[in-house]
Design a protein around this motif. Structure first.
Motif, short mmCIF file in Angstrom:
data_model
loop_
_atom_site.label_atom_id
_atom_site.label_comp_id
_atom_site.label_asym_id
_atom_site.label_seq_id
_atom_site.Cartn_x
_atom_site.Cartn_y
_atom_site.Cartn_z
N ALA A 1 0.84 -1.22 0.00
CA ALA A 1 0.00 0.00 0.00
C ALA A 1 0.87 1.26 0.00
CB ALA A 1 -0.92 -0.01 1.21
N PHE A 2 1.99 1.22 0.71
CA PHE A 2 2.91 2.37 0.73
C PHE A 2 3.55 2.56 -0.64
CE2 PHE A 2 7.29 4.00 1.50
CZ PHE A 2 6.94 5.29 1.87
N LEU A 3 3.95 1.45 -1.27
CA LEU A 3 4.57 1.54 -2.61
C LEU A 3 3.57 2.08 -3.64
CD1 LEU A 3 6.67 -1.78 -2.69
CD2 LEU A 3 7.59 0.53 -2.82
N GLU A 4 2.29 1.80 -3.41
CA GLU A 4 1.26 2.33 -4.32
C GLU A 4 0.82 3.73 -3.89
OE1 GLU A 4 -1.74 -0.72 -4.12
OE2 GLU A 4 -0.53 -2.11 -5.31
N GLU A 5 1.50 4.29 -2.89
CA GLU A 5 1.26 5.64 -2.35
C GLU A 5 -0.17 5.79 -1.83
OE1 GLU A 5 2.95 8.67 -4.77
OE2 GLU A 5 4.86 7.61 -4.94
N LYS A 6 -0.70 4.70 -1.25
CA LYS A 6 -2.04 4.75 -0.65
C LYS A 6 -1.97 5.11 0.83
CE LYS A 6 -4.25 1.43 -3.72
NZ LYS A 6 -4.39 -0.01 -3.93
N ILE A 7 -0.82 4.84 1.44
CA ILE A 7 -0.65 5.18 2.86
C ILE A 7 0.71 5.86 3.06
CG2 ILE A 7 -2.10 3.28 3.72
CD1 ILE A 7 0.50 1.80 4.54
#
Ligand SMILES: NC(=O)c1ccc[n+]([C@@H]2O[C@H](COP(=O)([O-])OP(=O)(O)OC[C@H]3O[C@@H](n4cnc5c(N)ncnc54)[C@H](OP(=O)(O)O)[C@@H]3O)[C@@H](O)[C@H]2O)c1
Length: 392
Positions: free
Chosen positions: A337-343
């Motif tokens: 999720a961090f790599l997808e810039e969601k968090i």
């Protein structure tokens, strides 16, 4: 008599470890032969690797990609498989002498199991397999006679220091950590560090998941759990030292106070080469270590406030049972999720902490238990992320 080449399979050949392993094969074409490869989605690079190394069997994630490759290589003897079954078939290829397990995350577990079940020696980079199923992997290897040879530089270091030593004389093992890109960043700024900044590892060039794990120091927590199983140690025999130069990879302290350390240049090809040649060593063109150029070797304790995910991993190591499975699954979902810039960077901790807090540790009695708890945790972590997303 002419010695035959070692035949190797590389699972995750399109990744950082996979490509470094193929570099070693290029350096020593008379020592190694690539018989099997696997990739996830990067079929372009895999196609180049098939052309160059001519394996007999390859696997990719989807059947659609497999069909494209079959068409492209219709005149070549290579067989192209897909999905989990394909991956397992490549991992247990009968003509292989050694399987390099270098897929990221729990996706690497089933093929690693398949290789060990077949009695194949495994050069293990996929630490997540050991974290969630270390006890099972060790027992399978003991039953089939397969060897698990560490690729991770720290574990390769411990493995080399323990060579020829009696385990009863061992006191403690230290793994080193560079501290990642945020070693000197003010702690108050950490929660909002960007993905681009977190991927800038100061010492190692690695895949994205392990780079983020290095920035949070979760990587070192996972490595402690990996070391616990690889070397059959108690949690209180394991510790971590921050060592920004990444020259000393591991230290082993014996009961008489003597300490052995393993040092080398910061280049993953060095531990990979050792894993491929163990117990032998090859004369290598890789750069030698010049300590006069390095000058300083510094060591610090881990700062708890800077690396809260490390404390969670330490707790999972000490609690054992199902905690490492939950830790790993929650972390995989959060990092994705961090790599997808969601968090945000800080929310990686919140996801893992939430999943551990809401889990009651249970004993793991079968491999199936691992997959069930892994899936439950992923669902829980994704639900938590959806809820937090709505609250924004
Ligand atoms: N890189 C390092 O220096 C280093 C050092 C020590 C340990 N490790 C460990 O080694 C492992 C690999 O790390 P890495 O840095 O090489 O990772 P990476 O560069 O991200 O490569 C991962 C490889 O696994 C494949 N893959 C990913 N998910 C898959 C799936 N679901 N099914 C099939 N294949 C899949 C990828 O295929 P595609 O790219 O084709 O999709 C790629 O070939 C990790 O467990 C890591 O912790 C890495």
């Amino acid at each position: 008599m002419k010695k035959s080449k070692k035949r190797i399979v590389i699972l995750g050949s399109t990744g950082s470890i996979g490509q470094n392993t193929l570099e070693i094969v290029r350096l020593f074409p008379d020592k190694f032969e690539v018989v099997g490869l696997s990739a996830g989605k990067n079929t372009g690079l895999l196609a180049e690797q098939i052309e160059e190394f001519q394996p007999v069997l390859v696997a990719v994630e989807t059947e659609a990609d497999a069909q494209k490759l079959r068409k492209r290589f219709s005149k070549s003897p290579v067989k192209v498989l897909s999905g989990e079954t394909g991956l397992r078939e490549v991992a247990s290829l009968s003509r292989a002498d050694l399987v390099v397990s270098a897929i990221t995350g729990i996706a690497g577990l089933r093929p690693t199991l398949a290789a060990l079940e077949k009695g194949k020696d495994v050069a293990l980079a996929n630490k997540e397999s050991m974290v969630v199923a270390g006890d099972f992997l060790r027992k399978i290897a003991a039953r089939t006679g397969a060897r698990i040879i560490p690729v991770d530089s720290e574990h390769s270091g411990v493995f080399q220091c323990l060579n020829g030593q009696k385990k009863k004389f061992l006191r403690r093992v230290y793994l080193t950590a560079s501290g990642g890109p945020f070693l000197k960043v003010p702690i108050k700024d950490l929660p909002n560090k960007s993905c681009g900044e977190a991927l800038q590892h100061p010492r190692w060039k690695m895949g994205k998941k392990v780079s983020i794990d290095s920035a949070t120091l979760m990587n070192k927590g996972l490595e402690l759990i990996e070391a616990r199983w690889l070397f059959d140690l108690k949690p209180d025999q394991l510790d971590v030292l921050i060592h920004p130069q990444s020259i000393v990879h591991a230290l082993v302290e014996f009961k008489d106070g003597s300490v052995l350390a393993q040092l080398s240049q910061t280049d993953m090809k060095i531990p990979i080469l050792y894993a491929l040649t163990y117990p032998d060593r090859l004369e290598s063109p890789l750069p030698s270590l010049d300590l006069t150029a390095v000058k300083n070797l510094e060591f610090y304790p881990v700062e708890k406030e800077r690396y809260p995910l490390f404390a969670l991993a330490r707790r999972a190591l000490e609690t054992g049972l199902s905690f490492p499975v939950v830790l790993n699954a929650a972390n995989e979902v959060a990092v994705e999720a961090f790599l997808e810039e969601k968090i945000s960077f800080g929310q990686i901790y919140s996801v893992v902490d939430y999943c551990l807090q809401s889990h009651r540790a249970v004993s793991i009695n079968s491999l199936e238990d691992i997959f069930v708890i892994d899936q439950e945790t992923r669902n829980k972590a994704r639900q938590y992320l959806r809820l937090k997303g709505k609250q924004k």
